[in-house]
Design a protein around this motif. Structure first.
Motif, PDB file in Angstrom:
ATOM      1  N   GLN A 269       0.974  -0.798   0.265  1.00 40.95           N
ATOM      2  CA  GLN A 269       0.014   0.167  -0.423  1.00 40.95           C
ATOM      3  C   GLN A 269       0.772   1.725   0.234  1.00 40.95           C
ATOM      4  O   GLN A 269       0.729   2.249  -0.718  1.00 40.95           O
ATOM      5  CB  GLN A 269      -1.100   0.481   1.065  1.00 40.95           C
ATOM      6  CG  GLN A 269      -2.067  -1.796   0.818  1.00 40.95           C
ATOM      7  CD  GLN A 269      -2.741  -1.454   2.747  1.00 40.95           C
ATOM      8  OE1 GLN A 269      -2.244  -0.306   3.239  1.00 40.95           O
ATOM      9  NE2 GLN A 269      -3.898  -1.679   2.920  1.00 40.95           N
ATOM     10  N   LEU A 270       1.891   1.341   0.613  1.00 47.99           N
ATOM     11  CA  LEU A 270       3.085   2.694   0.204  1.00 47.99           C
ATOM     12  C   LEU A 270       3.702   2.440  -0.622  1.00 47.99           C
ATOM     13  O   LEU A 270       3.461   3.759  -0.989  1.00 47.99           O
ATOM     14  CB  LEU A 270       3.945   2.127   1.763  1.00 47.99           C
ATOM     15  CG  LEU A 270       5.048   2.980   2.133  1.00 47.99           C
ATOM     16  CD1 LEU A 270       4.323   4.227   2.470  1.00 47.99           C
ATOM     17  CD2 LEU A 270       5.982   3.296   2.960  1.00 47.99           C
ATOM     18  N   MET A 271       4.017   1.233  -1.636  1.00 46.81           N
ATOM     19  CA  MET A 271       4.407   1.653  -2.994  1.00 46.81           C
ATOM     20  C   MET A 271       3.623   2.339  -3.663  1.00 46.81           C
ATOM     21  O   MET A 271       3.562   2.972  -4.662  1.00 46.81           O
ATOM     22  CB  MET A 271       4.303   0.073  -3.535  1.00 46.81           C
ATOM     23  CG  MET A 271       5.924  -0.871  -2.859  1.00 46.81           C
ATOM     24  SD  MET A 271       6.198  -1.897  -2.903  1.00 46.81           S
ATOM     25  CE  MET A 271       6.408  -1.844  -5.290  1.00 46.81           C
ATOM     26  N   ARG A 272       2.197   2.149  -3.400  1.00 40.64           N
ATOM     27  CA  ARG A 272       0.720   3.121  -4.183  1.00 40.64           C
ATOM     28  C   ARG A 272       0.662   4.080  -3.874  1.00 40.64           C
ATOM     29  O   ARG A 272       0.306   4.540  -4.464  1.00 40.64           O
ATOM     30  CB  ARG A 272      -0.913   1.749  -3.880  1.00 40.64           C
ATOM     31  CG  ARG A 272      -2.145   2.486  -4.935  1.00 40.64           C
ATOM     32  CD  ARG A 272      -1.437   2.163  -6.489  1.00 40.64           C
ATOM     33  NE  ARG A 272      -2.353   2.855  -7.266  1.00 40.64           N
ATOM     34  CZ  ARG A 272      -2.492   4.550  -7.344  1.00 40.64           C
ATOM     35  NH1 ARG A 272      -1.035   5.297  -7.405  1.00 40.64           N
ATOM     36  NH2 ARG A 272      -3.103   5.170  -7.874  1.00 40.64           N
ATOM     37  N   GLU A 273       0.545   4.473  -3.041  1.00 42.42           N
ATOM     38  CA  GLU A 273       0.626   6.110  -2.488  1.00 42.42           C
ATOM     39  C   GLU A 273       1.779   6.676  -3.029  1.00 42.42           C
ATOM     40  O   GLU A 273       1.791   7.983  -3.029  1.00 42.42           O
ATOM     41  CB  GLU A 273       0.664   5.622  -0.709  1.00 42.42           C
ATOM     42  CG  GLU A 273      -0.671   5.098   0.177  1.00 42.42           C
ATOM     43  CD  GLU A 273      -0.263   5.386   1.165  1.00 42.42           C
ATOM     44  OE1 GLU A 273       0.662   5.952   2.148  1.00 42.42           O
ATOM     45  OE2 GLU A 273      -1.096   4.266   2.150  1.00 42.42           O
TER      46      GLU A 273
END
Length: 416
Positions: A269-273
């Motif tokens: 999810q951090l990668m997506r953000e």
């Protein structure tokens, strides 16, 4: 008299130079792949002038030399975003470092490059040369100059790792000059200097090891690396396999995460953000499972692979940008890069998504989507023909019969 005549006789015996390729070529194929839309255009001609694509038409204009490739699918030159062309560690990593000279490593790299090109991969992002100095820069330049055959290369040279946290491991401390697989650093100043050195010696991008079995480089070291690389217009690829290593690299601003084998939902999810690219490198795991005999070991390996597949599906669900990279490190694996794409399909990506990852998405990841990655007017004439239709079966990518790179035919097994 003999002395006078001999040079003339030698000149007369020289073969005639090969005729120049036609300047205007029309490649006809039963199927032409539009990777952007995952669609096929039937019975079309791809027009090429010099090394550029002019367009796709139903009937070529006068003046073009038509080459009918027959019952094939014509697609853009494939791109592998995670290669190590200088690596031929068949007998072990330490053995490669200790027994192969830099000249031998360069020759191995040239052989691996040619195998990769003949498999339809016309461009690669080579993310570390595994202890061969700057031989990858020389290989890139030799390919560009036409000295040897190989894919267009973007090279990371030596890569950057924390002291003691990359191959080789377990070497006697008495062997102070034993070659190392990466440039080892400790502290912000050494990290920044390593980036400057590598770019100064020809690096197109920077590769960093954010972790090994645990997070290694400190966040401030990673930030210094990214800052220095971005300042000089270079992107940063980060080997990261642990949740904290991934988080450290993403927060530091790296452009792509390689592997992410132990990623959890939070790190993805951090990668997506942060809009960070994900290059999953599933092929080596899939190859390993396939080689194991039935039994408990294979069952455990398959469970591990299934976990990697699940991570990729979740990344897709989140909308993370996905590239394709194989990570070959042995001579026998170079040129089998299509196995990565088959593994990505087995993980749950559609065939169209896999093909886009290996072409247009990889081109975007590398900042080259204005030149390669799709069959469009104005782009370089990098084209590959395969038997069958890869939209139906990705195994068709293992049946390459024609390769054109930069307007030059380098493999031609298709029907004349």
């Amino acid at each position: 008299a003999l002395a006078v005549l001999a040079p003339h006789a030698a000149l007369a015996a020289q073969p005639e130079p090969a005729p120049a390729p036609p300047a205007h070529v029309a490649l006809k194929a039963d199927r032409v792949l539009d990777v952007a839309h995952g669609a096929i255009r039937n019975q079309a001609f791809v027009l090429i002038e010099g090394n550029k694509i002019v367009g796709i038409v139903d009937t070529p204009a006068p003046g073009y030399v038509v080459r009918d490739l027959g019952d094939v699918t014509l697609l853009p030159g494939l791109i592998d975003a995670h290669t190590h062309l200088m690596a031929s560690a068949d007998d072990g990593y330490e053995h490669m470092l200790l027994t192969m000279s830099q000249a031998r490593r360069a020759l191995e790299g040239a052989g691996n490059a040619r195998r990769t090109l003949m498999a339809g991969f016309t461009t690669v992002r080579d993310v570390e040369n595994e202890g061969s100095g700057y031989a990858d820069v020389d290989l890139r330049d030799a390919i560009e100059a036409g000295v040897v055959e190989g894919p267009r290369m973007r090279v990371a040279t030596r890569a950057i790792a924390a002291v003691g946290q990359y191959f080789p491991f377990g070497i006697s401390p008495d062997l102070v000059d034993f070659p190392q697989g990466a440039q080892m650093v400790s502290g912000v100043d050494e990290a920044r200097r390593a980036v400057r050195e590598q770019i100064g010696h020809g690096a197109d991008l920077i590769k960093v090891y954010a972790d090994w079995s645990f997070p290694t480089l400190e966040p401030e070291e990673l930030r210094a690396i990214v800052e220095e690389a971005h300042k000089e217009g270079r992107r940063v690829a980060a080997h990261a396999t642990t949740p904290q290593g991934i988080a450290n690299a993403v927060k530091a601003g790296v452009d792509s995460i390689e592997h992410a084998f132990n990623a959890d939902k939070a790190s993805l999810q951090l990668m997506r953000e942060h809009n960070t690219w994900f290059v999953p490198t599933l092929g080596p795991f899939a190859n390993g499972v396939a080689r194991l005999p039935p039994g408990e070991e294979r069952t455990k390996a398959q469970q591990r692979l299934d976990g990697l597949y699940a991570n990729l599906r979740y990344a897709k669900q989140l909308g993370i940008r996905i590239g394709a990279g194989y990570d070959p490190g042995e001579r026998a694996l170079h040129g089998t890069n299509a196995r990565e794409l088959i593994a990505m399909g087995a993980a749950g990506l559609t065939n169209a998504e896999v093909l886009r990852a290996a072409t247009l998405s990889n081109a975007t990841l590398m900042g080259m989507d204005d030149r390669i990655g799709s069959i469009e007017a104005g782009k370089l004439a990098d084209l590959v023909a395969v038997r069958g239709n890869p939209l139906d079966d990705l195994h068709a990518l293992q049946q390459v019969v024609f390769v054109m790179k930069d307007g030059t035919i380098v493999r031609d097994d298709a029907r004349h």
